[in-house]
Write a protein that holds these residues in place. Structure first.
Motif, mmCIF file in Angstrom:
data_model
loop_
_atom_site.group_PDB
_atom_site.id
_atom_site.type_symbol
_atom_site.label_atom_id
_atom_site.label_comp_id
_atom_site.label_asym_id
_atom_site.label_seq_id
_atom_site.Cartn_x
_atom_site.Cartn_y
_atom_site.Cartn_z
ATOM 1 N N MET A 1 0.846 -1.207 0.000
ATOM 2 C CA MET A 1 0.000 0.000 0.000
ATOM 3 C C MET A 1 0.876 1.250 0.000
ATOM 4 N N LEU A 2 0.488 2.235 -0.787
ATOM 5 C CA LEU A 2 1.225 3.478 -0.864
ATOM 6 C C LEU A 2 0.997 4.306 0.394
ATOM 7 N N VAL A 3 1.898 5.238 0.638
ATOM 8 C CA VAL A 3 1.805 6.091 1.823
ATOM 9 C C VAL A 3 1.082 7.380 1.462
ATOM 10 N N TYR A 4 0.006 7.703 2.197
ATOM 11 C CA TYR A 4 -0.817 8.878 1.919
ATOM 12 C C TYR A 4 -0.758 9.916 3.039
ATOM 13 N N SER A 5 0.082 9.681 4.006
ATOM 14 C CA SER A 5 0.054 10.521 5.209
ATOM 15 C C SER A 5 0.331 11.993 4.932
ATOM 16 N N GLN A 6 1.063 12.286 3.855
ATOM 17 C CA GLN A 6 1.401 13.677 3.545
ATOM 18 C C GLN A 6 0.463 14.305 2.517
ATOM 19 N N LYS A 7 -0.600 13.591 2.163
ATOM 20 C CA LYS A 7 -1.511 14.071 1.127
ATOM 21 C C LYS A 7 -2.741 14.740 1.743
ATOM 22 N N SER A 8 -3.330 15.665 0.965
ATOM 23 C CA SER A 8 -4.535 16.365 1.426
ATOM 24 C C SER A 8 -5.757 15.832 0.678
ATOM 25 N N PHE A 9 -6.846 15.645 1.425
ATOM 26 C CA PHE A 9 -8.078 15.088 0.864
ATOM 27 C C PHE A 9 -9.249 16.027 1.129
ATOM 28 N N LEU A 10 -10.177 16.053 0.172
ATOM 29 C CA LEU A 10 -11.431 16.777 0.347
ATOM 30 C C LEU A 10 -12.577 15.824 0.016
ATOM 31 N N ILE A 11 -13.495 15.662 0.966
ATOM 32 C CA ILE A 11 -14.676 14.825 0.770
ATOM 33 C C ILE A 11 -15.876 15.748 0.602
ATOM 34 N N VAL A 12 -16.617 15.576 -0.491
ATOM 35 C CA VAL A 12 -17.774 16.436 -0.764
ATOM 36 C C VAL A 12 -19.011 15.563 -0.915
ATOM 37 N N ASP A 13 -19.940 15.702 0.018
ATOM 38 C CA ASP A 13 -21.177 14.932 -0.011
ATOM 39 C C ASP A 13 -22.204 15.646 0.850
ATOM 40 N N ASP A 14 -23.472 15.562 0.467
ATOM 41 C CA ASP A 14 -24.500 16.264 1.235
ATOM 42 C C ASP A 14 -24.999 15.462 2.433
ATOM 43 N N PHE A 15 -24.527 14.222 2.598
ATOM 44 C CA PHE A 15 -24.922 13.417 3.758
ATOM 45 C C PHE A 15 -23.790 13.366 4.785
ATOM 46 N N THR A 16 -24.098 13.785 5.991
ATOM 47 C CA THR A 16 -23.105 13.820 7.063
ATOM 48 C C THR A 16 -22.540 12.432 7.337
ATOM 49 N N ASP A 17 -23.404 11.421 7.359
ATOM 50 C CA ASP A 17 -22.955 10.064 7.682
ATOM 51 C C ASP A 17 -21.918 9.568 6.679
ATOM 52 N N PHE A 18 -22.117 9.890 5.392
ATOM 53 C CA PHE A 18 -21.157 9.449 4.386
ATOM 54 C C PHE A 18 -19.825 10.166 4.573
ATOM 55 N N ARG A 19 -19.874 11.465 4.809
ATOM 56 C CA ARG A 19 -18.634 12.220 5.016
ATOM 57 C C ARG A 19 -17.863 11.651 6.208
ATOM 58 N N THR A 20 -18.586 11.353 7.266
ATOM 59 C CA THR A 20 -17.955 10.810 8.473
ATOM 60 C C THR A 20 -17.354 9.431 8.200
ATOM 61 N N SER A 21 -18.105 8.600 7.462
ATOM 62 C CA SER A 21 -17.632 7.253 7.156
ATOM 63 C C SER A 21 -16.344 7.276 6.334
ATOM 64 N N VAL A 22 -16.307 8.080 5.282
ATOM 65 C CA VAL A 22 -15.123 8.134 4.423
ATOM 66 C C VAL A 22 -13.945 8.752 5.176
ATOM 67 N N ARG A 23 -14.229 9.753 5.988
ATOM 68 C CA ARG A 23 -13.157 10.356 6.774
ATOM 69 C C ARG A 23 -12.532 9.307 7.698
ATOM 70 N N SER A 24 -13.338 8.454 8.270
ATOM 71 C CA SER A 24 -12.814 7.396 9.153
ATOM 72 C C SER A 24 -11.942 6.421 8.365
ATOM 73 N N MET A 25 -12.390 6.078 7.131
ATOM 74 C CA MET A 25 -11.565 5.200 6.286
ATOM 75 C C MET A 25 -10.202 5.822 6.031
ATOM 76 N N LEU A 26 -10.202 7.102 5.725
ATOM 77 C CA LEU A 26 -8.946 7.790 5.417
ATOM 78 C C LEU A 26 -8.059 7.890 6.653
ATOM 79 N N ARG A 27 -8.667 8.116 7.818
ATOM 80 C CA ARG A 27 -7.894 8.156 9.064
ATOM 81 C C ARG A 27 -7.203 6.812 9.301
ATOM 82 N N GLU A 28 -7.919 5.712 9.008
ATOM 83 C CA GLU A 28 -7.357 4.376 9.177
ATOM 84 C C GLU A 28 -6.191 4.138 8.217
ATOM 85 N N MET A 29 -6.171 4.883 7.122
ATOM 86 C CA MET A 29 -5.068 4.771 6.163
ATOM 87 C C MET A 29 -3.892 5.674 6.548
ATOM 88 N N GLY A 30 -4.009 6.359 7.686
ATOM 89 C CA GLY A 30 -2.930 7.211 8.163
ATOM 90 C C GLY A 30 -2.962 8.622 7.623
#
Length: 535
Positions: A1-30
């Motif tokens: 797996m590649l290292v993403y710790s120094q990368k910036s991400f933007l999640i755009v969605d109108d549902f709070t639950d989806f934004r929270t879910s994807v953010r958690s996935m990304l946190r787990e990826m470091g």
């Protein structure tokens, strides 16, 4: 797996639950740098302030809001996203209309909900590996240097010939940007001979049509559609070629197929409305224009021509039968939007009033129609901008229908002065009038201009300038003649033209300062204007 710790991400969605879910996935990826936005409008503001390495954007963002496709359009047009960045279009829908509409704008990937962290990671890893390999090419694209793109492609292929297929489209786009048309044609034909691809077909068709080889372009598009029947862009190209050849009914049919495949494209719907209106298919025109108006509300490609077209189609559809209350409301709404949103555009204000007056007259309100028509004519007399030839003819026809023959004739005379060197325009003017004083008004100026062009091409600059001056004296608002005169003045003046020549050049350009930016000569006008001011 590649290292993403120094990368910036933007999640755009109108549902709070989806934004929270994807953010958690990304946190787990470091990943620590993760921002979220609940709307496309918010995302655009954030991208204007910060450059993101990855954007995960939902396609549907709720009614009345920009969707992911429209946000991607804005990001690209405003250069708020780097070619090195990765844009993933995310949606729970898998319908053909949504998928094709999203893919037409070429996000880096299309991700269907639901997905898990493993699936997201695998998709990101593949995209990052590809973009890392192409980094020198992408950096050259960001700098707007097509020659450097070609060099980067050459270097990558030397590094490993297996990478050559990755470079094909980048090479083609760079050759097009450099106007190396013959090289591009050979390159595209070689690609198609080896392994046909839809983008190569589209690029070759576009190139051939641009070079005046409409027959060959038509064959290319038809061949491409047989092979890639699900690519709506190919239908767009074929429709354009057919329309230019006067095959407007077949062009409409072809474009209807493109809309069936991918309906969420404002400009496609607008072009279909225009073709249908010209073909007197008012039902199809009103449907297409209605879609263009609706889809355009949050799009960069919103265009008041769709509003005017819809109103005209509705009026024409009901010609001779009056207008029911529902139709009158819709016409008032779309024309009212134009009047409110484009207060500084004199031409649009005139046209909206005349179309509304036509509708009122058809509905039996002759008195109000007459008042609106008078107001429109008063504005028309004070206009300092030019109508396009097509628009001028449409307005002249409306004036005639409203019983304003004198005003219509005056506009036709002006159209002859501005566009009289174009045989196609003169042919269309002849459909509206047989008045010899109008049809023959520009003959002498056009002939002098033609002689001037021949002298200029022969290097006889002084003679050419004399002929252009005489022609301009007869038709001072003729765009072609004014531009030819300005160019001859600058060419004759050399690197540092005398002040008198410069002033004359600026005066020439001032006569046609109202040229619409949609006119194919607008870019030439702009370049001459820059040179005349900067010398």
């Amino acid at each position: 797996m590649l290292v993403y710790s120094q990368k910036s991400f933007l999640i755009v969605d109108d549902f709070t639950d989806f934004r929270t879910s994807v953010r958690s996935m990304l946190r787990e990826m470091g990943i620590k740098d993760v921002d979220v936005a609940e709307s496309g409008e918010t995302a655009l503001r954030m991208c204007a302030q910060k450059r993101y390495d990855f954007i995960l954007h939902d396609f549907h963002m709720g009614d009345g809001k920009k969707n992911g496709q429209q946000v991607l359009e804005d990001l690209m047009l405003d250069k708020l996203i780097s070619h090195e960045a990765i844009f993933l279009m995310v949606t729970a829908e898998s319908s053909q209309a949504v998928v094709l509409s999203a893919l037409e704008h070429e996000p880096d990937a299309y991700l269907t909900k639901p997905f898990n962290r493993l699936g997201l990671t695998q998709r990101l890893d593949k995209l990052v590996q590809r973009k890392t390999l192409l980094k020198p090419i992408l950096q050259a694209l960001d700098r707007g240097r097509p020659a450097d793109v070609l060099l980067a492609c050459d270097n990558l292929c030397k590094q490993d010939p297996r990478f050559a297929p990755l470079c094909l489209r980048y090479r083609a786009d760079a050759l097009a940007a450099l106007n190396r048309h013959e090289d591009l044609e050979r390159f595209l034909k070689a690609i198609l001979a080896n392994r046909p691809t839809p983008w190569a077909y589209a690029a070759l068709g576009k190139l051939l049509f641009k070079r005046g080889q409409a027959g060959q372009a038509k064959e290319i598009y038809e061949q491409a559609i047989k092979t890639f029947a699900m690519m709506p862009g190919l239908y767009d190209g074929l429709a354009e070629v057919l329309a230019s050849a006067g095959e407007t009914k077949r062009a409409q049919s072809i474009l209807e197929e493109a809309v069936r495949l991918s309906p969420l494209a404002v400009r496609r719907q607008m072009q279909l409305g225009k073709l249908a209106l010209n073909n007197a298919d008012f039902d199809s025109a009103s449907k297409a224009y209605r879609q263009a108006v609706s889809q355009g509300q949050n799009s960069r490609f919103k265009d008041p021509e769709s509003n005017l077209g819809l109103a005209q189609a509705l009026i024409s559809k009901n010609h001779g039968n009056g207008l029911d209350a529902r139709t009158r409301v819709e016409i008032n709404q779309v024309l009212g939007d134009v009047a409110k949103e484009y207060t500084d555009d004199q031409g649009l204000q005139v046209r909206a009033r005349l179309i509304k007056a036509t509708g009122l007259a058809q509905a039996g309100d002759a008195e109000t129609a007459a008042k609106l028509t008078e107001a429109a004519i008063a504005r028309l007399d004070n206009m300092d901008q030019f109508f396009s030839a097509e628009t001028a003819l449409a307005v002249a026809s409306q004036l005639q229908q409203l019983g304003q023959a004198s005003a219509g004739s005056a506009l036709l005379k002006n159209c002859v002065e501005v566009y009289g060197d174009d045989p196609a325009v003169m042919k269309n003017i002849a459909k509206l009038t047989d008045d010899p004083s109008i049809l023959g008004a520009g003959n002498e100026a056009v002939d002098l201009n033609r002689q001037g062009v021949r002298a200029y091409q022969a290097g006889q600059l002084a003679d050419a300038l004399g002929l252009f001056r005489r022609a301009l004296g007869l038709q001072p608002k003729n765009i072609s003649i004014a531009l030819n005169t300005a160019q001859a003045l600058l060419r004759l003046g050399g690197e540092k033209p005398p002040l008198a020549l410069l002033e004359e050049c600026r005066t020439c350009l001032g006569k046609v300062a109202g040229i619409p930016d949609s006119d194919p000569r607008y870019e030439r006008y702009r370049k001459l204007q820059i040179r005349a001011v900067s010398v």
